[in-house]
Design a protein around this motif. Structure first.
Motif, PDB file in Angstrom:
ATOM      1  N   MET A  95       8.853 -31.896  65.948  1.00 23.87           N
ATOM      2  CA  MET A  95      10.018 -31.095  66.259  1.00 23.87           C
ATOM      3  C   MET A  95      11.283 -31.765  65.758  1.00 23.87           C
ATOM      4  O   MET A  95      11.952 -32.474  66.482  1.00 23.87           O
ATOM      5  CB  MET A  95      10.145 -30.769  67.717  1.00 23.87           C
ATOM      6  CG  MET A  95       9.946 -31.762  68.763  1.00 23.87           C
ATOM      7  SD  MET A  95      10.972 -31.447  70.169  1.00 23.87           S
ATOM      8  CE  MET A  95      12.454 -32.231  69.626  1.00 23.87           C
TER       9      MET A  95
ATOM     10  N   GLU B 224       1.776 -26.449  69.052  1.00 20.72           N
ATOM     11  CA  GLU B 224       1.532 -27.886  69.257  1.00 20.72           C
ATOM     12  C   GLU B 224       0.740 -28.036  70.551  1.00 20.72           C
ATOM     13  O   GLU B 224       1.278 -28.357  71.594  1.00 20.72           O
ATOM     14  CB  GLU B 224       2.882 -28.609  69.305  1.00 20.72           C
ATOM     15  CG  GLU B 224       3.755 -28.280  68.096  1.00 20.72           C
ATOM     16  CD  GLU B 224       5.222 -28.715  68.243  1.00 20.72           C
ATOM     17  OE1 GLU B 224       5.534 -29.542  69.117  1.00 20.72           O
ATOM     18  OE2 GLU B 224       6.054 -28.204  67.471  1.00 20.72           O
TER      19      GLU B 224
ATOM     20  N   ARG C 244       5.922 -21.293  67.880  1.00 20.26           N
ATOM     21  CA  ARG C 244       6.890 -22.256  68.413  1.00 20.26           C
ATOM     22  C   ARG C 244       7.741 -21.717  69.566  1.00 20.26           C
ATOM     23  O   ARG C 244       7.941 -22.380  70.569  1.00 20.26           O
ATOM     24  CB  ARG C 244       7.797 -22.665  67.243  1.00 20.26           C
ATOM     25  CG  ARG C 244       8.871 -23.670  67.555  1.00 20.26           C
ATOM     26  CD  ARG C 244       9.600 -23.989  66.246  1.00 20.26           C
ATOM     27  NE  ARG C 244      10.612 -25.005  66.402  1.00 20.26           N
ATOM     28  CZ  ARG C 244      10.365 -26.316  66.428  1.00 20.26           C
ATOM     29  NH1 ARG C 244       9.132 -26.749  66.351  1.00 20.26           N
ATOM     30  NH2 ARG C 244      11.341 -27.184  66.547  1.00 20.26           N
TER      31      ARG C 244
ATOM     32  N   HIS D  44       4.177 -32.795  72.408  1.00 19.11           N
ATOM     33  CA  HIS D  44       4.427 -32.067  71.152  1.00 19.11           C
ATOM     34  C   HIS D  44       3.545 -32.598  70.021  1.00 19.11           C
ATOM     35  O   HIS D  44       2.772 -33.529  70.184  1.00 19.11           O
ATOM     36  CB  HIS D  44       5.865 -32.295  70.686  1.00 19.11           C
ATOM     37  CG  HIS D  44       6.934 -31.710  71.533  1.00 19.11           C
ATOM     38  ND1 HIS D  44       7.706 -30.654  71.126  1.00 19.11           N
ATOM     39  CD2 HIS D  44       7.382 -32.055  72.761  1.00 19.11           C
ATOM     40  CE1 HIS D  44       8.586 -30.365  72.069  1.00 19.11           C
ATOM     41  NE2 HIS D  44       8.417 -31.206  73.068  1.00 19.11           N
ATOM     42  N   VAL D  45       3.779 -31.983  68.830  1.00 23.00           N
ATOM     43  CA  VAL D  45       3.250 -32.495  67.568  1.00 23.00           C
ATOM     44  C   VAL D  45       4.401 -32.473  66.577  1.00 23.00           C
ATOM     45  O   VAL D  45       5.137 -31.490  66.496  1.00 23.00           O
ATOM     46  CB  VAL D  45       2.108 -31.604  67.031  1.00 23.00           C
ATOM     47  CG1 VAL D  45       1.574 -32.155  65.713  1.00 23.00           C
ATOM     48  CG2 VAL D  45       0.992 -31.485  68.050  1.00 23.00           C
TER      49      VAL D  45
ATOM     50  N   HIS E 175       6.134 -25.952  72.621  1.00 21.92           N
ATOM     51  CA  HIS E 175       6.023 -25.305  71.311  1.00 21.92           C
ATOM     52  C   HIS E 175       4.539 -24.967  71.164  1.00 21.92           C
ATOM     53  O   HIS E 175       3.707 -25.877  71.051  1.00 21.92           O
ATOM     54  CB  HIS E 175       6.469 -26.253  70.194  1.00 21.92           C
ATOM     55  CG  HIS E 175       7.929 -26.603  70.288  1.00 21.92           C
ATOM     56  ND1 HIS E 175       8.423 -27.827  69.905  1.00 21.92           N
ATOM     57  CD2 HIS E 175       8.984 -25.860  70.713  1.00 21.92           C
ATOM     58  CE1 HIS E 175       9.745 -27.829  70.098  1.00 21.92           C
ATOM     59  NE2 HIS E 175      10.105 -26.648  70.585  1.00 21.92           N
TER      60      HIS E 175
ATOM     61  N   GLU F  47       5.008 -37.143  70.801  1.00 23.30           N
ATOM     62  CA  GLU F  47       4.847 -36.436  69.524  1.00 23.30           C
ATOM     63  C   GLU F  47       3.634 -36.985  68.773  1.00 23.30           C
ATOM     64  O   GLU F  47       3.715 -38.039  68.131  1.00 23.30           O
ATOM     65  CB  GLU F  47       6.101 -36.622  68.645  1.00 23.30           C
ATOM     66  CG  GLU F  47       7.365 -36.002  69.209  1.00 23.30           C
ATOM     67  CD  GLU F  47       7.539 -34.533  68.836  1.00 23.30           C
ATOM     68  OE1 GLU F  47       6.635 -33.946  68.212  1.00 23.30           O
ATOM     69  OE2 GLU F  47       8.604 -33.982  69.183  1.00 23.30           O
TER      70      GLU F  47
END
Ligand SMILES: [Zn+2]
Length: 635
Positions: free
Chosen positions: A1, A150, A210, A249-250, A147, A338
């Motif tokens: 992100m 993710e 997202r 997240h990713v 998101h 992340e």
């Protein structure tokens, strides 16, 4: 992100260009006018992404075979796919029914009518906020799929809940800590399910989108609270006793060897004691556990220049619109997690699984230290609060990066440089920036006064958990207030709002606040968040998000045939005013007058002159351009 690198002093051209792209809401936006209407299917993403790095981590032993009755839906696919909302909820219901230590509650419904589920893992079966608080153990609140492309955290969390229960080997973790788990936060976005939602990402085969059904990015909504989903979440985080909050997240950004990265505001933070605990206690422990399981943990950073990694790394400093900036501002220990998008889905899910397990263990062992840090930050109440930070012009240090080699050559497509990652491992020293330069700050008032006309702002403050008193009668209060000068609206809408920036002149006045006005003291645990939301120079204040646009425009006016004779009389009766007017006219000069004449956004010169007099009559609206929130300060 990716985050716009808004804290660079004098950004280089490439960064400025990136900033402009980021303002459009994505790392790279192809002109939609020339983009094909249908996705290009000629090449699989695998053929386009940079080379996959070989990996054979020990954590692979954690995966149950598809034949196992408690294999998760993702495990049944060999961690290549992720389940839809209904399948996820059905599997969780079955697990909760089979377990003595799991409960499940809805935090509320999305605009499309889906429940936002929270799973509670508690050895004492403390399935309400009150019971969990009474049980007293430290609690990790982990949230996946804010998101919804993710989704790693969702599938890792399902595996961990299974391992904590139904005969899993990790049940002892619940002896000393609780887990609260939101498998899918952005539930509506999650069901916009497709193979084409995440171009920069190596699996799963299909995933959600997202933003929400209303196209809101929930990880820009923590300060303003526009999305119903965010309101449900913030109510839950206020109600349940949460010691540590993970937002899973990713990320794409650069290619490197790290499969799991995480970040919090550091070294500058609104919660310095918490930030120090996260940096020096939690993360070294989770780093060690990830390495022991064959993963490569790193800190979440971003490139200064996406076309040239050698220019170095920007810090992850988050304002309160972001989960971890909001957590920092409200003294809720929060980590932005992340996983790295170029790693295969299985590797990423397993990294998240190891991280969650490790965190539960550390929290069980050292949660009491963290609670002490929270109290310290809640009681600090700095007399001056920095509202925003940026990076200095030059990097402060170099850091070792476990990177991937890259090369750059001219692009026949874009005409610019074309960056390629080769897949060869390369450890290098990168210039590193930290966000250590204050941009704006404010003295801490005793309290703020918000007129009842701004009910939407009062309502959001209460939702944030801020405590204040509604006034039962009108009140006259001596306060400081800001006059708004040189207000500039943003050129584009962002997250459904048109932002504004301005200069502010402080003035002392006795202000009448109507019945129902909201007085909020800064002497409370959320006092710093309160300042970041109400000081208009703060980048995530309600003012900056556009909640106060009404005051940007004077609304009463005068007719010239009334103002002319009144100006005559003012000039005749007040020699001091006459001298002031002559000085003003002289200083403006004929060139300024001519320039203004050609600028149609300004008043024509004769009107401007009459306006000068009008502003000096008692008829002029003395609240024009006045930011209506009062600052009560110590006498
Ligand atoms: Zn994200």
């Amino acid at each position: 992100m990716p985050l716009p690198p808004s804290r660079l002093l004098r950004p280089p051209a490439a960064v400025a260009a990136r900033l402009a792209r980021a303002a459009l809401g994505a790392a790279l936006v192809l002109n939609p006018a020339v983009a094909p209407a249908q996705p290009v299917r000629a090449s699989s993403p695998e053929a386009i992404l940079p080379p996959e790095l070989p990996w054979s981590g020990k954590s692979r032993e954690r995966v149950r075979p598809a034949s196992d009755p408690w294999a998760t839906p993702a495990e049944k696919s060999g961690l290549l796919e992720t389940p839809r909302y209904e399948e996820t909820v059905a599997w969780l219901r079955r697990l909760v029914a089979a377990s003595t230590t799991l409960g499940m509650v809805s935090l509320g419904q999305s605009p499309e009518g889906r429940d936002l589920w929270l799973v509670i893992a508690s050895k004492e079966r403390a399935f309400t906020p009150e019971a969990l608080r009474a049980a007293g153990k430290p609690t990790l609140f982990a949230q996946a799929a804010i998101h919804a492309g993710e989704v790693d955290g969702k599938d890792a969390g399902l595996m961990l809940l299974r391992d904590l229960t139904v005969g899993g080997a990790k049940a002892a973790l619940l002896d000393r800590a609780n887990l609260l788990f939101v498998p899918i936060f952005n539930v509506d976005g999650h069901e916009r399910f497709s193979a084409f939602t995440r171009i920069n990402q190596r699996g799963p085969r299909e995933a959600g989108f997202r933003t929400t059904a209303r196209n809101l990015n929930l990880n820009r909504d923590y300060a303003k609270l526009d999305a119903p989903e965010m309101r449900h979440l913030v109510r839950a985080l206020n109600a349940w006793p949460v010691d540590l909050y993970y937002d899973l997240h990713v990320t794409d950004d650069t290619d490197h060897q790290y499969d799991m990265t995480y970040g919090h505001n550091w070294p500058t933070a609104w919660s310095p004691a918490i930030a120090s605990w996260l940096e020096n206690r939690l993360l070294p422990a989770t780093d060690a556990d990830l390495r022991a399981q064959g993963h490569q943990p790193g800190r979440f950073v971003q490139l200064v220049d996406h076309e040239d990694p050698a220019k170095g790394l920007l810090p992850w400093f988050a304002n309160p619109r972001f989960s971890n900036g909001w957590g920092d501002a409200r003294h809720l220990p929060t980590v932005l997690v992340e996983a790295h998008s170029l790693k295969p889905y299985a590797q990423r899910v397993l990294a998240a699984h190891v991280l969650l397990e490790s965190t539960l263990r550390v929290l069980g062992e050292r949660g009491w230290e963290l609670r002490r840090a929270v109290r310290e930050d809640q009681e600090r109440h700095p007399s001056e609060l920095v509202l925003d930070w940026k990076t200095p012009e030059a990097p402060q240090r170099t850091v070792e990066v476990k990177g991937v080699a890259w090369r750059t050559r001219p692009s026949a497509v874009s005409g610019g440089p074309r960056l390629e990652y080769t897949g060869a491992l390369r450890t290098w020293s990168a210039p590193k920036f930290d966000a250590t330069v204050p941009v704006a700050s404010a003295r801490r008032p005793v309290a703020y006064w918000i007129p009842p006309a701004w009910g939407d702002v009062i309502e959001r403050l209460e939702l944030q958990g801020v405590r204040g008193e509604r006034q039962a009668a009108p009140r006259r209060v001596e306060v400081e207030m800001y006059r708004v000068r040189e207000a500039r609206l943003a050129a584009q809408a962002f997250e459904g709002r048109v932002g504004v920036s301005a200069r502010f002149e402080s003035e002392r006045r006795v202000q009448e606040f109507a019945r129902g006005a909201f007085r909020v003291s800064t002497d409370q645990p959320l006092g710093d968040l309160l300042m970041l939301l109400l000081e208009p120079a703060s980048p995530d204040s309600f003012f900056a998000w556009g909640f106060f646009h009404e005051v940007l425009q004077p609304t009463e006016y005068v007719e010239a045939y009334v103002m002319e004779p009144m100006a005559d009389r003012m000039l005749r009766d007040d020699p001091k005013l006459r001298a002031e007017f002559e000085k003003w006219s002289r200083e403006r000069g004929p060139e300024a007058a001519a320039a203004r004449k050609s600028d149609e956004t300004f008043l024509p010169e004769p009107s401007l002159r009459l306006q000068w007099f009008y502003e000096r009559t008692p008829y002029f609206d003395e609240r024009a351009l006045l930011y209506p929130v009062g600052r009560e300060v110590a006498p």
